[in-house]
Design a protein around this motif. Structure first.
Motif, PDB file in Angstrom:
ATOM      1  N   GLN A 150       0.828  -1.211   0.000  1.00  0.00           N
ATOM      2  CA  GLN A 150       0.000   0.000   0.000  1.00  0.00           C
ATOM      3  C   GLN A 150       0.863   1.263   0.000  1.00  0.00           C
ATOM      4  OE1 GLN A 150      -2.501  -0.760   3.513  1.00  0.00           O
ATOM      5  NE2 GLN A 150      -4.295  -0.559   2.206  1.00  0.00           N
ATOM      6  N   ALA A 151       1.917   1.245   0.827  1.00  0.00           N
ATOM      7  CA  ALA A 151       2.800   2.406   0.901  1.00  0.00           C
ATOM      8  C   ALA A 151       3.472   2.668  -0.442  1.00  0.00           C
ATOM      9  CB  ALA A 151       3.843   2.202   1.994  1.00  0.00           C
ATOM     10  N   ILE A 152       3.936   1.619  -1.097  1.00  0.00           N
ATOM     11  CA  ILE A 152       4.565   1.780  -2.419  1.00  0.00           C
ATOM     12  C   ILE A 152       3.546   2.295  -3.427  1.00  0.00           C
ATOM     13  CG2 ILE A 152       5.596   0.503  -4.343  1.00  0.00           C
ATOM     14  CD1 ILE A 152       6.903  -1.311  -2.243  1.00  0.00           C
ATOM     15  N   TYR A 153       2.342   1.760  -3.379  1.00  0.00           N
ATOM     16  CA  TYR A 153       1.265   2.184  -4.279  1.00  0.00           C
ATOM     17  C   TYR A 153       0.998   3.683  -4.150  1.00  0.00           C
ATOM     18  CZ  TYR A 153      -3.726   2.733  -5.550  1.00  0.00           C
ATOM     19  OH  TYR A 153      -4.916   3.176  -6.062  1.00  0.00           O
ATOM     20  N   VAL A 154       0.961   4.179  -2.898  1.00  0.00           N
ATOM     21  CA  VAL A 154       0.694   5.600  -2.675  1.00  0.00           C
ATOM     22  C   VAL A 154       1.870   6.459  -3.116  1.00  0.00           C
ATOM     23  CG1 VAL A 154       0.217   7.351  -0.921  1.00  0.00           C
ATOM     24  CG2 VAL A 154      -0.933   5.142  -0.812  1.00  0.00           C
ATOM     25  N   VAL A 199       4.146   5.878  -5.459  1.00  0.00           N
ATOM     26  CA  VAL A 199       4.171   5.958  -6.924  1.00  0.00           C
ATOM     27  C   VAL A 199       3.016   6.823  -7.414  1.00  0.00           C
ATOM     28  CG1 VAL A 199       4.085   4.642  -9.066  1.00  0.00           C
ATOM     29  CG2 VAL A 199       5.320   3.728  -7.096  1.00  0.00           C
ATOM     30  N   GLY A 200       1.876   6.740  -6.735  1.00  0.00           N
ATOM     31  CA  GLY A 200       0.744   7.585  -7.104  1.00  0.00           C
ATOM     32  C   GLY A 200       1.044   9.061  -6.941  1.00  0.00           C
ATOM     33  N   TRP A 212      -2.179   6.132 -12.036  1.00  0.00           N
ATOM     34  CA  TRP A 212      -1.694   5.003 -11.239  1.00  0.00           C
ATOM     35  C   TRP A 212      -2.685   4.649 -10.138  1.00  0.00           C
ATOM     36  CZ3 TRP A 212       2.407   1.582 -11.186  1.00  0.00           C
ATOM     37  CH2 TRP A 212       2.660   0.932  -9.988  1.00  0.00           C
ATOM     38  N   LEU A 213      -3.159   5.670  -9.423  1.00  0.00           N
ATOM     39  CA  LEU A 213      -4.028   5.424  -8.276  1.00  0.00           C
ATOM     40  C   LEU A 213      -5.401   4.907  -8.686  1.00  0.00           C
ATOM     41  CD1 LEU A 213      -3.194   8.600  -6.141  1.00  0.00           C
ATOM     42  CD2 LEU A 213      -2.410   6.252  -5.744  1.00  0.00           C
ATOM     43  N   ASN A 214      -5.881   5.314  -9.838  1.00  0.00           N
ATOM     44  CA  ASN A 214      -7.229   4.930 -10.272  1.00  0.00           C
ATOM     45  C   ASN A 214      -7.202   3.930 -11.420  1.00  0.00           C
ATOM     46  OD1 ASN A 214      -8.360   6.732  -8.380  1.00  0.00           O
ATOM     47  ND2 ASN A 214      -8.144   8.434  -9.821  1.00  0.00           N
ATOM     48  N   ALA A 215      -6.204   3.088 -11.442  1.00  0.00           N
ATOM     49  CA  ALA A 215      -6.112   2.072 -12.486  1.00  0.00           C
ATOM     50  C   ALA A 215      -7.283   1.098 -12.375  1.00  0.00           C
ATOM     51  CB  ALA A 215      -4.785   1.327 -12.362  1.00  0.00           C
ATOM     52  N   SER A 216      -7.536   0.377 -13.443  1.00  0.00           N
ATOM     53  CA  SER A 216      -8.665  -0.557 -13.460  1.00  0.00           C
ATOM     54  C   SER A 216      -8.514  -1.614 -12.360  1.00  0.00           C
ATOM     55  CB  SER A 216      -8.764  -1.233 -14.829  1.00  0.00           C
ATOM     56  OG  SER A 216      -7.555  -1.889 -15.153  1.00  0.00           O
ATOM     57  N   ALA A 217      -9.646  -1.992 -11.798  1.00  0.00           N
ATOM     58  CA  ALA A 217      -9.651  -2.873 -10.633  1.00  0.00           C
ATOM     59  C   ALA A 217      -9.637  -4.347 -11.029  1.00  0.00           C
ATOM     60  CB  ALA A 217     -10.865  -2.582  -9.763  1.00  0.00           C
ATOM     61  N   ILE A 218      -8.917  -5.123 -10.217  1.00  0.00           N
ATOM     62  CA  ILE A 218      -8.923  -6.579 -10.317  1.00  0.00           C
ATOM     63  C   ILE A 218      -9.118  -7.114  -8.902  1.00  0.00           C
ATOM     64  CG2 ILE A 218      -7.593  -8.642 -10.886  1.00  0.00           C
ATOM     65  CD1 ILE A 218      -6.016  -6.987 -12.884  1.00  0.00           C
ATOM     66  N   GLY A 219     -10.169  -7.885  -8.682  1.00  0.00           N
ATOM     67  CA  GLY A 219     -10.406  -8.432  -7.355  1.00  0.00           C
ATOM     68  C   GLY A 219     -10.665  -7.375  -6.295  1.00  0.00           C
ATOM     69  N   GLY A 220     -11.260  -6.265  -6.696  1.00  0.00           N
ATOM     70  CA  GLY A 220     -11.613  -5.226  -5.738  1.00  0.00           C
ATOM     71  C   GLY A 220     -10.538  -4.194  -5.478  1.00  0.00           C
ATOM     72  N   HIS A 221      -9.362  -4.330  -6.103  1.00  0.00           N
ATOM     73  CA  HIS A 221      -8.275  -3.374  -5.915  1.00  0.00           C
ATOM     74  C   HIS A 221      -7.650  -3.045  -7.264  1.00  0.00           C
ATOM     75  CE1 HIS A 221      -8.264  -3.830  -1.522  1.00  0.00           C
ATOM     76  NE2 HIS A 221      -8.472  -5.116  -1.738  1.00  0.00           N
ATOM     77  N   LEU A 233       6.150   7.653   3.716  1.00  0.00           N
ATOM     78  CA  LEU A 233       5.810   6.314   3.271  1.00  0.00           C
ATOM     79  C   LEU A 233       7.047   5.445   3.065  1.00  0.00           C
ATOM     80  CD1 LEU A 233       2.822   7.154   0.926  1.00  0.00           C
ATOM     81  CD2 LEU A 233       2.761   6.108   3.178  1.00  0.00           C
ATOM     82  N   ILE A 234       8.173   6.060   2.717  1.00  0.00           N
ATOM     83  CA  ILE A 234       9.421   5.293   2.652  1.00  0.00           C
ATOM     84  C   ILE A 234       9.764   4.760   4.046  1.00  0.00           C
ATOM     85  CG2 ILE A 234      11.928   5.499   2.343  1.00  0.00           C
ATOM     86  CD1 ILE A 234      11.351   7.342  -0.027  1.00  0.00           C
ATOM     87  N   MET A 235       9.548   5.609   5.067  1.00  0.00           N
ATOM     88  CA  MET A 235       9.767   5.142   6.429  1.00  0.00           C
ATOM     89  C   MET A 235       8.804   4.012   6.784  1.00  0.00           C
ATOM     90  SD  MET A 235      12.322   6.809   7.724  1.00  0.00           S
ATOM     91  CE  MET A 235      13.020   6.662   6.075  1.00  0.00           C
TER      92      MET A 235
END
Length: 511
Positions: free
Chosen positions: A143-147, A149-150, A157-166, A326-328
């Motif tokens: 999650q931290a990496i996702y944010v 990069v977003g 990146w943050l609103n990419a198409s969903a797979i399995g609810g995410h 988030l790196i921390m």
């Protein structure tokens, strides 16, 4: 002093007189064999740093913030967590002793009371729970990496198409963080020790910085500390206090079993004891206070408790602050996850298949199971996190801790025969490699501890009346019930149906 193929040194630590004695044992490999004295180098600081790295992590933060989210005020949450950690420190130190004295990991220690083969029962139980924790921590790190990069690449990146609810980008971040941890595992236990030594202080700074930022925005401590408890101090509070306390204890119930995996490298008992006393209660109380103040501040600022620090960090507008924070968080997660949730199952899985698995390959097995267990479901709600996940497995592991403490301290008086822990037909072989007394005591303790598991309607997987209704009242005290019943049952069964002469009567003096 030499006795029965083992040497007892002046400081009480024991090692095999001939380290090649286990060369032909089918129940030994390089990781499971007793650590030689020259390799027992961990100091008080190493253990304190280890606990700093394990305690200062996002699930620890979620532990405290979750109590605020379900209605406690700052004082109630802080007292609950502090008391829980002081209680769990007792079995943790009791079981750590054997690791330092004999240089053996948890699954080998368990052989003395479950049998050379039977030790796989508690070891694999501990291992699968660790896999669940590994998955939870890996999801948080992803999650931290996702944010991060977003923040750099924006909504695409943050609103990419969903797979399995995410979003599929969340799954990619999860996979990347999983690989990153596997790389650290393949560096071995010494690489882990060096990583913990420098990562732990940085993580502490990051959490303090987040708290300070919230305090500045909220206008200081006053508005935060004046927040009333939604539960008060009457029946509503006490109704959730006991199960919450069991959850706090269960948070480290895993380590109360497998701390020998680390104390086997200790320079002496004093170093590991003081390192853990300095490391666990202080750091957990500190992170709890930081988390409680921060989460209470979100109630002031946003009108509701934001219990997830990754989500909270996203609320800041400065991308540099978000990225650093988030790196921390990633460092915090790696620091805890690899130490607390990969080292133990690596030894546990290797114990089951010592000729096929070593520390590194067993770590890979842990990582795979951590994905299969679907950790994103376990951490989706604070009630499930505390009352279902923590309370249930805490009761299971507490019964194992009870068996170990009764066997090591009361039956064998801390005296073990190292070579027999690895040999078929030796002192710890019992019946076909199994000691039914340890198994029965564990099953009985687990049944009474979690047999009455219940969930409030719509708030968990268990029926409201409990799995076994007449045991429902015991579930609020699951860890205590499991520990006490496991302890008493093993002690009673061993005295009434002894399978071997106690080592206490003729072994070398204990230290």
């Amino acid at each position: 002093m030499t006795s029965a193929e083992q040497t007892v040194h002046s400081d009480g630590r024991v090692e095999l007189t001939d380290p090649d004695a286990l060369a032909n044992s089918p129940y030994a490999n390089a990781e499971l064999a007793p650590t030689r004295l020259p390799q027992r180098t961990w100091t008080t600081y190493n253990y304190a740093a280890l606990w700093m790295g394990m305690a200062h992590n996002i699930p620890s933060y979620l532990l405290a913030s979750g109590l605020v989210a379900i209605g406690m005020n700052w004082l109630q949450a802080f007292l609950t967590i502090t008391l829980g950690n002081l209680i769990v420190l007792v079995p943790l130190l009791l079981n750590s002793h054997a690791g330092t004295k004999y240089g053996i990991p948890f699954p080998v220690f368990a052989r003395a009371f479950y049998g050379v083969r039977g030790a796989n029962f508690p070891a694999l139980l501990r291992a699968f729970i660790a896999c669940g924790w590994f998955g939870i921590q890996t999801w948080i790190g992803g999650q931290a990496i996702y944010v991060i990069v977003g923040e750099l690449f924006g909504n695409g990146w943050l609103n990419a198409s969903a797979i399995g609810g995410h979003p599929w980008t969340m799954w990619l971040s999860f996979a990347f963080f999983w690989v990153l941890q596997m790389v650290l595992i393949f560096r071995g236990i010494e690489g882990l020790r060096r990583f913990e030594n420098w990562a732990a202080p940085l993580v502490t700074v990051a959490f303090v910085a987040l708290m300070v930022a919230i305090l500045v925005k909220a206008g200081g401590f006053g508005p935060i500390l004046s927040q009333p408890s939604k539960l008060g101090w009457d029946a509503d509070f006490w109704k959730i206090f006991a199960p919450s306390l069991m959850g706090m204890i269960a948070f480290w119930a895993t380590l109360s079993l497998n701390m020998p995996d680390f104390t086997r490298f200790g320079k002496g008992q004093r170093q590991q004891v003081w390192g853990q006393i300095i490391g666990l209660p202080t750091t957990m109380s500190f992170i709890a206070l930081v988390s409680i103040i921060t989460t209470s501040g979100t109630v002031v600022l946003y009108g509701s408790a934001i219990w997830d620090p990754v989500e909270l960090t996203r609320r800041f507008e400065n991308p540099v602050i978000v990225t650093i924070g988030l790196i921390m968080a990633i460092l915090a997660t790696m620091s805890c996850n690899v130490a607390a949730n990969v080292v133990s199952p690596s030894y546990d899985f290797a114990n089951a298949l010592p000729r096929w698995l070593n520390f590194r390959t067993a770590g890979l097995v842990t990582g795979v199971i951590g994905i299969v267990i679907q950790p994103w479901r376990l951490i989706s709600d604070p009630s499930i996190y505390i009352f279902v996940w923590l309370s249930f497995y805490g009761g299971l592991l507490a019964s194992v801790a009870g068996v170990l403490i009764a066997g090591y301290w009361l039956i064998d008086r801390t005296n073990l025969f190292l070579a027999d822990l690895y040999e078929p037909n030796g002192r710890y072989w019992y019946t076909a490699g199994w000691n039914w007394r340890g198994v029965v005591a564990t099953l009985l303790g687990s049944l009474l501890a979690v047999g009455g598991a219940y969930s409030n309607p719509g708030a968990g997987p268990f029926p409201a009346d409990g799995l076994i209704p007449f045991l429902k009242p015991l579930y609020d005290y699951s860890w205590v019930v499991g520990l006490v019943v496991g302890f008493l049952a093993y002690f009673a069964l061993t005295l009434t149906a002894p399978s071997r002469q106690s080592t206490a009567s003729h072994a070398a003096p204990s230290y």
